[in-house]
Write an enzyme that holds these catalytic residues in place. Structure first.
Site, mmCIF file in Angstrom:
data_model
loop_
_atom_site.group_PDB
_atom_site.id
_atom_site.type_symbol
_atom_site.label_atom_id
_atom_site.label_comp_id
_atom_site.label_asym_id
_atom_site.label_seq_id
_atom_site.Cartn_x
_atom_site.Cartn_y
_atom_site.Cartn_z
ATOM 1 C CG HIS A 18 65.487 13.843 26.703
ATOM 2 N ND1 HIS A 18 65.063 12.626 27.163
ATOM 3 C CD2 HIS A 18 64.547 14.250 25.814
ATOM 4 C CE1 HIS A 18 63.902 12.318 26.591
ATOM 5 N NE2 HIS A 18 63.580 13.272 25.759
ATOM 6 C CE LYS A 42 54.198 10.436 24.482
ATOM 7 N NZ LYS A 42 55.534 10.707 24.042
ATOM 8 N NE ARG A 91 64.069 12.243 18.734
ATOM 9 C CZ ARG A 91 63.167 11.700 19.489
ATOM 10 N NH1 ARG A 91 63.505 10.723 20.282
ATOM 11 N NH2 ARG A 91 61.922 12.115 19.491
ATOM 12 C CB SER A 129 61.740 8.134 26.416
ATOM 13 O OG SER A 129 62.322 9.377 26.651
HETATM 14 P P1 ADP Z 1 57.566 14.191 23.611
HETATM 15 O O1 ADP Z 1 57.087 13.171 24.591
HETATM 16 O O2 ADP Z 1 56.983 15.557 23.729
HETATM 17 O O3 ADP Z 1 57.693 13.688 22.186
HETATM 18 P P2 ADP Z 1 60.149 13.831 24.773
HETATM 19 O O4 ADP Z 1 59.965 14.028 26.206
HETATM 20 O O5 ADP Z 1 60.508 12.456 24.312
HETATM 21 O O6 ADP Z 1 59.024 14.506 23.944
HETATM 22 O O7 ADP Z 1 61.292 14.798 24.266
HETATM 23 C C1 ADP Z 1 61.243 16.183 24.430
HETATM 24 C C2 ADP Z 1 62.008 16.818 23.290
HETATM 25 O O8 ADP Z 1 63.278 16.207 23.208
HETATM 26 C C3 ADP Z 1 61.374 16.633 21.912
HETATM 27 O O9 ADP Z 1 61.641 17.826 21.178
HETATM 28 C C4 ADP Z 1 62.136 15.486 21.313
HETATM 29 O O10 ADP Z 1 62.182 15.588 19.904
HETATM 30 C C5 ADP Z 1 63.506 15.720 21.910
HETATM 31 N N1 ADP Z 1 64.299 14.500 21.987
HETATM 32 C C6 ADP Z 1 63.967 13.300 22.488
HETATM 33 N N2 ADP Z 1 64.976 12.413 22.361
HETATM 34 C C7 ADP Z 1 65.994 13.093 21.751
HETATM 35 C C8 ADP Z 1 67.299 12.743 21.306
HETATM 36 N N3 ADP Z 1 67.765 11.515 21.414
HETATM 37 N N4 ADP Z 1 68.041 13.702 20.730
HETATM 38 C C9 ADP Z 1 67.547 14.947 20.556
HETATM 39 N N5 ADP Z 1 66.329 15.348 20.939
HETATM 40 C C10 ADP Z 1 65.551 14.439 21.531
#
Ligand code: ADP
Length: 171
Positions: A18, A42, A91, A129
């Site tokens: 992130h 979730k 990703r 995450s």
């Molecule tokens: P959600 O819960 O909406 O899937 P997250 O909070 O995990 O999203 O992530 C927010 C954004 O960050 C999403 O667009 C997700 O694809 C992106 N993201 C999460 N982890 C990574 C990573 N390791 N590299 C690039 N983008 C990421």
């Protein structure tokens, strides 16, 4: 004119993946607002307030990055704060379908708001995450995947959870 971009997500918790996306966006836009989603489908490990605090600590010192939380429709929130760009991270292929759908729906909802996708460094391509939470829950070392402040918080959480599990087994 100032260009504001919103980077929305659950950030449960924020990872180095992130952060990579945030820093890339921060070089492209005047202001990046990391928007922590309040109501997520979730059940989160961290409360909204904890997720916001962790993002704040992680981006501390980056002048044009601010952190906020939001509820409800993302495009409505973006409009409220004057943002015309939504930033999402891409990703592996697995993200594509969902992200593509969301971007098109958001464009339908507001044609003035554009979604852009940023790819992280290769080393973060498989980082999520969820993986980080699993590693921490199993007592593994998450420090290479998350900022130090998150690592500490994960440790505290898994400590609390395992104490809870031990107590519930006793009854
Ligand atoms: P959600 O819960 O909406 O899937 P997250 O909070 O995990 O999203 O992530 C927010 C954004 O960050 C999403 O667009 C997700 O694809 C992106 N993201 C999460 N982890 C990574 C990573 N390791 N590299 C690039 N983008 C990421």
């Amino acid at each position: 004119m100032t260009t504001i971009a919103v980077y929305p997500g659950s950030f449960d918790p924020i990872t180095n993946g992130h952060l990579d996306v945030i820093y890339r966006a921060a070089t492209m836009f005047d202001r990046v607002v990391v928007a922590v989603a309040h109501n997520i489908e979730k059940v989160p490990l961290f409360t909204a307030a904890e997720r916001v605090a962790l993002v704040r600590a992680a981006v501390h010192g980056h002048q044009n990055v601010t952190v906020d939380e939001f509820d409800g429709l993302l495009v409505r929130y973006a409009r409220q704060i004057g943002a015309r760009v939504l930033v999402r991270g891409l990703r592996a292929v697995s993200d594509f379908e969902y992200e593509f759908q969301m971007a098109l729906v958001n464009r339908r909802l507001d044609r003035h708001i554009e979604t852009i996708f940023l790819m992280p460094k290769e080393e973060y391509i498989f980082l999520s995450s969820r993986t980080v939470k699993e590693i921490a829950a199993l007592g593994g070392e998450a420090s290479q995947f998350v900022p130090a402040v998150v690592e500490k918080a994960l440790r505290r959480k898994s400590g609390v959870n395992s104490a809870r599990r031990r107590r519930s087994k006793r009854v």
